[in-house]
Write a protein that holds these residues in place. Structure first.
Motif: not given
Length: 308
Positions: A47-64
């Motif tokens: 991760t890097v600042p501003g791109a962590g678990p929350a940002e990954l989850a928003r991009a993947l959920f719910p399609q993946t």
């Protein structure tokens, strides 16, 4: 930026998972990291600042659908390893997470091999099979124009059998195959399962089916017409390859030129076994603006050393 493999080894050890089959990526290019998570069953995201678990989850959920293992302060006094679903990852507070293990637990683990991540496929196209719309040689030509690789997302619209998406998945790209109705989607799913790759399948017709799909790096468009090419070109970030009747090629070239692509075309003649009609292929790359010249006042004269 280097990828810290030691952090990943430690994260997997804390989670009780082997590390050898994990694909390691950095979230400093979040869109590409997300595409890697779409395509691979186990991804370790640094991760890097501003791109962590929350940002990954928003991009993947719910399609993946994925499971997350979030690792904070590994080896430090505030070490914490938490397993969560993406929906939960978007709402929980996180304390400077270092690694997120993104897991597709629906897929069986890869068998052990001699390399941490398996190399690419041994050919540019799948073997021929009954009912395929394009011959293997034509698919190889299409793949060369699409350029699929890890971190890319490719749309396969109109191949009819998911073969382009399946080939792209073999090269490590995330792939979405689009079918117009339920029978066509089931045909794609069956063909993809037979090829032992993971491809998302979306049902619908152009252009409305594109509304809920993430932006692709590359698009394959079968039986292209001006309207469908225009809709796909508006979303394609880098590359577009289309097959079409020869009489439609000039119009397609104009549409792609208007959309900011540099396009070319060729007609491929299939070998007689099995007999297939010739196919026109249009391939295009989004034009890159030429760099602006330096202002005259910033230009420096060339210094010449006098001969000895």
């Amino acid at each position: 930026m280097g990828l810290d493999g030691s952090l990943v080894v430690r994260a997997c050890a804390r989670a009780g998972l082997p590390w050898e089959d994990a694909l390691i990526v950095s979230a400093h290019e979040l869109r590409r990291a997300v595409n890697a998570c779409r395509a691979h069953p186990k991804v370790a995201v640094l991760t890097v600042p501003g791109a962590g678990p929350a940002e990954l989850a928003r991009a993947l959920f719910p399609q993946t659908p994925r499971s997350f293992v979030v690792c904070e302060d590994l080896g430090g006094p505030d070490e914490r390893v938490v397993r969560v679903r993406p929906a939960e990852a978007t709402t929980r507070p996180w304390n400077a997470p270092q690694v997120v293990l993104v897991l597709d637990e629906r897929r069986p683990p890869d068998p052990p091999g001699w390399i941490a991540r398996p190399p690419g496929p041994d050919g540019w196209a799948l073997d021929d099979f009954a009912g395929a719309a394009l011959a293997p040689q034509a698919r190889a030509f299409v793949l060369a124009g699409l350029g699929p690789r890890t971190g890319d997302l490719v749309w396969d619209i109109g191949s009819g059998d998911g073969s382009i998406a399946a080939d792209c998945a073999r090269f490590g790209a995330a792939a979405v195959a689009v079918g117009p109705d339920a029978p066509s989607c089931e045909l794609i799913r069956a063909a993809v399962r037979a090829r032992r790759v993971r491809v998302a399948v979306s049902r619908g017709t152009l252009p409305s089916v594109l509304d809920h799909l993430p932006d692709p790096d590359a698009v394959f468009l079968g039986a292209a017409e001006a309207a469908s090419a225009r809709a796909c070109a508006a979303r394609a970030l880098h590359r577009l390859v289309a097959t079409a009747d020869e009489e439609r090629v000039p119009e397609l070239l104009d549409v792609l030129d208007e959309a900011g692509f540099r396009a070319e075309a060729a007609t491929l003649h299939a070998s007689p076994r099995p007999a297939r009609p010739s196919v026109a292929v249009v391939w295009a790359r989004r034009a890159v603006p030429e760099p602006s010249p330096l202002p005259a006042e910033r230009a420096r004269p060339v210094e010449r050393t006098p001969p000895l």
